[in-house]
Design a protein around this motif. Sequence first.
Motif, PDB file in Angstrom:
ATOM      1  N   MET A 152       0.847  -1.181   0.000  1.00  0.00           N
ATOM      2  CA  MET A 152       0.000   0.000   0.000  1.00  0.00           C
ATOM      3  C   MET A 152       0.891   1.243   0.000  1.00  0.00           C
ATOM      4  N   ASN A 153       0.627   2.162  -0.926  1.00  0.00           N
ATOM      5  CA  ASN A 153       1.397   3.401  -1.004  1.00  0.00           C
ATOM      6  C   ASN A 153       0.821   4.442  -0.061  1.00  0.00           C
ATOM      7  N   PRO A 154       1.675   5.133   0.670  1.00  0.00           N
ATOM      8  CA  PRO A 154       1.149   6.203   1.509  1.00  0.00           C
ATOM      9  C   PRO A 154       0.606   7.322   0.626  1.00  0.00           C
ATOM     10  N   GLN A 155      -0.422   7.985   1.115  1.00  0.00           N
ATOM     11  CA  GLN A 155      -1.031   9.074   0.357  1.00  0.00           C
ATOM     12  C   GLN A 155      -0.068  10.249   0.261  1.00  0.00           C
ATOM     13  N   ARG A 156       0.012  10.842  -0.916  1.00  0.00           N
ATOM     14  CA  ARG A 156       0.886  11.982  -1.150  1.00  0.00           C
ATOM     15  C   ARG A 156       0.333  13.213  -0.445  1.00  0.00           C
ATOM     16  N   VAL A 157       1.205  13.977   0.182  1.00  0.00           N
ATOM     17  CA  VAL A 157       0.817  15.215   0.845  1.00  0.00           C
ATOM     18  C   VAL A 157       0.780  16.330  -0.197  1.00  0.00           C
ATOM     19  N   VAL A 158      -0.300  17.097  -0.218  1.00  0.00           N
ATOM     20  CA  VAL A 158      -0.477  18.205  -1.151  1.00  0.00           C
ATOM     21  C   VAL A 158       0.039  19.475  -0.485  1.00  0.00           C
ATOM     22  N   ARG A 159       0.955  20.150  -1.150  1.00  0.00           N
ATOM     23  CA  ARG A 159       1.539  21.391  -0.633  1.00  0.00           C
ATOM     24  C   ARG A 159       0.718  22.576  -1.159  1.00  0.00           C
ATOM     25  N   VAL A 160       0.151  23.353  -0.216  1.00  0.00           N
ATOM     26  CA  VAL A 160      -0.762  24.440  -0.565  1.00  0.00           C
ATOM     27  C   VAL A 160      -0.224  25.759  -0.040  1.00  0.00           C
ATOM     28  N   LEU A 161      -0.259  26.785  -0.910  1.00  0.00           N
ATOM     29  CA  LEU A 161       0.084  28.152  -0.526  1.00  0.00           C
ATOM     30  C   LEU A 161      -1.165  29.007  -0.631  1.00  0.00           C
ATOM     31  N   PHE A 162      -1.500  29.705   0.451  1.00  0.00           N
ATOM     32  CA  PHE A 162      -2.576  30.694   0.445  1.00  0.00           C
ATOM     33  C   PHE A 162      -1.921  32.056   0.285  1.00  0.00           C
ATOM     34  N   LEU A 163      -2.339  32.786  -0.729  1.00  0.00           N
ATOM     35  CA  LEU A 163      -1.710  34.059  -1.061  1.00  0.00           C
ATOM     36  C   LEU A 163      -2.724  35.190  -0.986  1.00  0.00           C
ATOM     37  N   SER A 164      -2.389  36.221  -0.210  1.00  0.00           N
ATOM     38  CA  SER A 164      -3.213  37.425  -0.127  1.00  0.00           C
ATOM     39  C   SER A 164      -2.276  38.619  -0.279  1.00  0.00           C
ATOM     40  N   MET A 165      -2.807  39.807  -0.133  1.00  0.00           N
ATOM     41  CA  MET A 165      -1.944  40.985  -0.251  1.00  0.00           C
ATOM     42  C   MET A 165      -1.087  41.162   0.997  1.00  0.00           C
ATOM     43  N   GLY A 166      -1.714  41.187   2.172  1.00  0.00           N
ATOM     44  CA  GLY A 166      -0.992  41.544   3.387  1.00  0.00           C
ATOM     45  C   GLY A 166      -0.548  40.400   4.266  1.00  0.00           C
ATOM     46  N   ASN A 167      -1.078  39.202   4.034  1.00  0.00           N
ATOM     47  CA  ASN A 167      -0.767  38.039   4.866  1.00  0.00           C
ATOM     48  C   ASN A 167      -0.925  38.376   6.349  1.00  0.00           C
ATOM     49  N   ALA A 168      -2.053  39.020   6.655  1.00  0.00           N
ATOM     50  CA  ALA A 168      -2.317  39.417   8.037  1.00  0.00           C
ATOM     51  C   ALA A 168      -3.582  38.771   8.596  1.00  0.00           C
ATOM     52  N   ALA A 169      -4.454  38.231   7.732  1.00  0.00           N
ATOM     53  CA  ALA A 169      -5.707  37.667   8.231  1.00  0.00           C
ATOM     54  C   ALA A 169      -6.168  36.474   7.390  1.00  0.00           C
ATOM     55  N   ARG A 170      -6.714  36.732   6.194  1.00  0.00           N
ATOM     56  CA  ARG A 170      -7.330  35.661   5.390  1.00  0.00           C
ATOM     57  C   ARG A 170      -6.392  34.482   5.151  1.00  0.00           C
ATOM     58  N   SER A 171      -5.219  34.774   4.636  1.00  0.00           N
ATOM     59  CA  SER A 171      -4.298  33.685   4.291  1.00  0.00           C
ATOM     60  C   SER A 171      -3.790  32.957   5.532  1.00  0.00           C
ATOM     61  N   ILE A 172      -3.590  33.698   6.617  1.00  0.00           N
ATOM     62  CA  ILE A 172      -3.173  33.074   7.883  1.00  0.00           C
ATOM     63  C   ILE A 172      -4.283  32.151   8.392  1.00  0.00           C
ATOM     64  N   MET A 173      -5.526  32.647   8.377  1.00  0.00           N
ATOM     65  CA  MET A 173      -6.633  31.817   8.856  1.00  0.00           C
ATOM     66  C   MET A 173      -6.772  30.566   7.990  1.00  0.00           C
ATOM     67  N   ALA A 174      -6.671  30.719   6.672  1.00  0.00           N
ATOM     68  CA  ALA A 174      -6.794  29.566   5.783  1.00  0.00           C
ATOM     69  C   ALA A 174      -5.676  28.551   6.053  1.00  0.00           C
TER      70      ALA A 174
END
Length: 161
Positions: free
Chosen positions: A1-23
């Motif tokens: 059985m192969n382990p499931q691949r981890v998906v690398r995700v970047l959340f990008l906003s303008m200020g990186n002060a709220a939305r992207s941090i929360m996500a």
Amino acid sequence: MNPQRVVRVLFLSMGNAARSIMAEYLLRRVGHGCFETFSAGVMPRGRVHPLALKVLRERFRLEPEGARSKSWEELREERFDLVITLCDKAHEAWAVWPGQPRAAYWDEPDPVAFEGSEAARERLFIQVGRELSQRLDLLCALPVEKLLHLPHGDAGAAVPL
């Protein structure tokens, strides 16, 4: 059985002060180890907004340990499977990321820019957190192999997720 691949995700906003941090922190919790999450800003504010941290702690029972506002330039050498832009300006500024990750665009209001009473501002932070949480639940419901076979994004096009 192969382990499931981890998906690398970047959340990008303008200020990186709220939305992207929360996500970033919400996906860490609901992703059950299937996602490695990051966030950054095109023009980072240099600090995470206190209401974003408060909402993560009090409404979502998360400890955003290590959360910090950072530039996307800091992550330029990283390879991502998926880049999710969270506002028009970040989406417009996003150029083809090295490695051509899949791209998605989720337009979320900027709670940091909202002007109103403290109670109204907190309500907007909570609303944005709930919307992100719902979107992330749907993202997590997709099989990883399907996510990894979505078309690659470019600066002008994004996959609707």
